[in-house]
Design an enzyme around this catalytic site. Structure first.
Site, PDB file in Angstrom:
ATOM      1  N   ASP A 107      -9.964   2.839   2.372  1.00  0.00           N
ATOM      2  CA  ASP A 107     -10.113   2.248   3.714  1.00  0.00           C
ATOM      3  C   ASP A 107     -10.674   3.291   4.686  1.00  0.00           C
ATOM      4  OD1 ASP A 107      -9.151  -0.314   3.152  1.00  0.00           O
ATOM      5  OD2 ASP A 107      -7.069   0.223   3.590  1.00  0.00           O
ATOM      6  N   LYS A 165       0.817  -1.231   0.000  1.00  0.00           N
ATOM      7  CA  LYS A 165       0.000   0.000   0.000  1.00  0.00           C
ATOM      8  C   LYS A 165       0.850   1.281   0.000  1.00  0.00           C
ATOM      9  CE  LYS A 165      -4.144  -1.898   2.184  1.00  0.00           C
ATOM     10  NZ  LYS A 165      -5.111  -1.779   3.263  1.00  0.00           N
TER      11      LYS A 165
HETATM   12  P1  NAP Z   1       0.219  -3.542   9.086  1.00  0.00           P
HETATM   13  O1  NAP Z   1       0.497  -2.257   8.420  1.00  0.00           O
HETATM   14  O2  NAP Z   1       1.134  -4.705   8.880  1.00  0.00           O
HETATM   15  O3  NAP Z   1       0.117  -3.252  10.686  1.00  0.00           O
HETATM   16  C1  NAP Z   1      -0.016  -4.310  11.596  1.00  0.00           C
HETATM   17  C2  NAP Z   1      -0.288  -3.761  12.995  1.00  0.00           C
HETATM   18  O4  NAP Z   1      -0.490  -4.866  13.875  1.00  0.00           O
HETATM   19  C3  NAP Z   1       0.887  -2.967  13.569  1.00  0.00           C
HETATM   20  O5  NAP Z   1       0.418  -1.959  14.405  1.00  0.00           O
HETATM   21  C4  NAP Z   1       1.635  -4.043  14.372  1.00  0.00           C
HETATM   22  O6  NAP Z   1       2.400  -3.529  15.439  1.00  0.00           O
HETATM   23  C5  NAP Z   1       0.468  -4.816  14.935  1.00  0.00           C
HETATM   24  N1  NAP Z   1       0.865  -6.172  15.303  1.00  0.00           N
HETATM   25  C6  NAP Z   1       1.185  -7.190  14.453  1.00  0.00           C
HETATM   26  N2  NAP Z   1       1.479  -8.296  15.174  1.00  0.00           N
HETATM   27  C7  NAP Z   1       1.366  -7.961  16.488  1.00  0.00           C
HETATM   28  C8  NAP Z   1       1.538  -8.678  17.712  1.00  0.00           C
HETATM   29  N3  NAP Z   1       1.887  -9.969  17.720  1.00  0.00           N
HETATM   30  N4  NAP Z   1       1.295  -8.031  18.868  1.00  0.00           N
HETATM   31  C9  NAP Z   1       0.919  -6.738  18.859  1.00  0.00           C
HETATM   32  N5  NAP Z   1       0.743  -5.991  17.745  1.00  0.00           N
HETATM   33  C10 NAP Z   1       0.969  -6.601  16.571  1.00  0.00           C
HETATM   34  O7  NAP Z   1      -1.232  -4.089   8.701  1.00  0.00           O
HETATM   35  P2  NAP Z   1      -2.549  -3.242   8.320  1.00  0.00           P
HETATM   36  O8  NAP Z   1      -2.683  -3.176   6.860  1.00  0.00           O
HETATM   37  O9  NAP Z   1      -2.537  -1.976   9.103  1.00  0.00           O
HETATM   38  O10 NAP Z   1      -3.688  -4.232   8.844  1.00  0.00           O
HETATM   39  C11 NAP Z   1      -3.987  -4.321  10.222  1.00  0.00           C
HETATM   40  C12 NAP Z   1      -5.299  -5.064  10.414  1.00  0.00           C
HETATM   41  O11 NAP Z   1      -6.355  -4.334   9.798  1.00  0.00           O
HETATM   42  C13 NAP Z   1      -5.313  -6.452   9.783  1.00  0.00           C
HETATM   43  O12 NAP Z   1      -5.903  -7.339  10.702  1.00  0.00           O
HETATM   44  C14 NAP Z   1      -6.199  -6.313   8.580  1.00  0.00           C
HETATM   45  O13 NAP Z   1      -6.936  -7.494   8.298  1.00  0.00           O
HETATM   46  C15 NAP Z   1      -7.150  -5.214   9.030  1.00  0.00           C
HETATM   47  N6  NAP Z   1      -7.738  -4.485   7.900  1.00  0.00           N
HETATM   48  C16 NAP Z   1      -9.072  -4.632   7.686  1.00  0.00           C
HETATM   49  C17 NAP Z   1      -9.662  -3.954   6.648  1.00  0.00           C
HETATM   50  C18 NAP Z   1     -11.133  -4.141   6.417  1.00  0.00           C
HETATM   51  O14 NAP Z   1     -11.602  -3.778   5.339  1.00  0.00           O
HETATM   52  N7  NAP Z   1     -11.886  -4.646   7.376  1.00  0.00           N
HETATM   53  C19 NAP Z   1      -8.919  -3.115   5.810  1.00  0.00           C
HETATM   54  C20 NAP Z   1      -7.539  -2.977   6.053  1.00  0.00           C
HETATM   55  C21 NAP Z   1      -6.970  -3.686   7.100  1.00  0.00           C
HETATM   56  P3  NAP Z   1       3.964  -3.127  15.223  1.00  0.00           P
HETATM   57  O15 NAP Z   1       3.957  -1.741  14.637  1.00  0.00           O
HETATM   58  O16 NAP Z   1       4.532  -3.198  16.585  1.00  0.00           O
HETATM   59  O17 NAP Z   1       4.546  -4.154  14.281  1.00  0.00           O
END
Ligand code: NAP
Length: 279
Positions: A102, A66
């Site tokens: 989003d 992204k």
């Molecule tokens: P991302 O950029 O990879 O961010 C992941 C986030 O999760 C970061 O804040 C990371 O913390 C945290 N994290 C990962 N593993 C962790 C752990 N074991 N313990 C604590 N924190 C942890 O991903 P993203 O694109 O933002 O997506 C995040 C979530 O949003 C996903 O579950 C995704 O499915 C959801 N989402 C949903 C939609 C929808 O349409 N419903 C749209 C977009 C995303 P750190 O910074 O410390 O690594």
């Protein structure tokens, strides 16, 4: 010749977007196809340019591309640039435009569930791409936001950038700060999980540290949609809090992308049923 769109990610085979969009095209009798586009990290720029060469109408972009697609685009909306993430590309006669749907998808999902974020106090867990879109939307709706993340420096970076844009102070906490997080939750109206903790296959995991409880007065917005009921949603239900699942955000970000590509009103209920059937 059909018109093509698709989703770029790595991996991408788990995406529900092809089912959702193809069902919409079919329902409206449109000769469009939505494809899975697996793109390895080193190939992002070439793949984006390929959209132009192959005359795709556009594409969705998912993890981990992204942010990486931005330099390859001709134009990026103010919102997507501020968020630092593009999840929708529109090809306007060879000019590639980057959007972030989003953010608006989250807002529409919240409002559809009957929660008005204007002026609310929110705690957002996470500081990745989804969290940035959600914090942007909440600040635009004049909510006050606290950002809580495992990696505190990432939360601070988000808070500094978006705080400067909206001229507000955004408090930050590490996810491990149990008592401080409990205090923040006691004062909040909305808790958003924008971490990936609890997503399949780690369905028993909750992002909240042990001992932190959810006040019954809170509304939880869970961005995860697989599983339909995460461990955190279970905790919130048991606490008597209101719970909104992530399907609405998926649906509405897709609906906005559909409208950007086709200039046609999306068949929301067809798209919702297609995602539900997939899940
Ligand atoms: P991302 O950029 O990879 O961010 C992941 C986030 O999760 C970061 O804040 C990371 O913390 C945290 N994290 C990962 N593993 C962790 C752990 N074991 N313990 C604590 N924190 C942890 O991903 P993203 O694109 O933002 O997506 C995040 C979530 O949003 C996903 O579950 C995704 O499915 C959801 N989402 C949903 C939609 C929808 O349409 N419903 C749209 C977009 C995303 P750190 O910074 O410390 O690594």
């Amino acid at each position: 010749m059909p018109t093509y769109v698709g989703i770029m990610g790595w991996p991408v085979s788990h995406s529900r977007s092809p089912a959702m969009h193809n069902a919409a095209f079919q329902a409206l009798g449109m000769d469009w196809r939505y494809l899975f586009l697996p793109v390895a990290p080193d190939d992002v720029e070439e793949a984006v340019c390929g959209l132009r060469a192959l005359r795709f109408a556009g594409a969705n972009v998912t993890v981990p591309h992204k942010r990486a697609v931005i330099p390859a685009l001709d134009r990026v909306t103010v919102e997507a640039r501020a968020i630092g993430a593009v999840n929708t590309i529109v090809n306007r006669d060879g000019v590639l435009e980057g959007h972030n749907t989003d953010a608006i998808g989250f807002l529409r999902a919240l409002r559809e569930a009957g929660f008005e974020p204007r002026g609310c106090r929110a705690v957002v867990l996470g500081a990745g791409g989804a969290a940035r879109a959600i914090v942007y939307t909440l600040l635009a709706a004049k909510a006050t936001v606290t950002v809580v993340n495992r990696t505190l420096s990432r939360a601070r970076h988000l808070a500094e950038e978006l705080g400067a844009l909206f001229r507000v102070h955004i408090p930050t906490l590490p996810l491990s700060a149990g008592p401080a997080l409990q205090t923040a939750l006691a004062k909040a109206d909305l808790l958003v999980n924008a971490t990936s903790v609890g997503m399949a296959p780690n369905v028993d995991a909750s992002p909240l540290p042990d001992g932190v409880t959810i006040p019954p007065t809170l509304t939880l917005y869970e961005t995860i949609y697989t599983p339909r009921e995460t461990a955190l949603m279970g905790q919130a239900h048991r606490a008597g809090a209101r719970v909104i699942g992530g399907l609405g955000m998926l649906l509405h970000q897709g609906a906005v992308a559909f409208e950007l590509w086709t200039a046609t009103s999306p068949p929301l209920e067809v798209m919702r049923r297609a995602i539900e059937a997939e899940l």
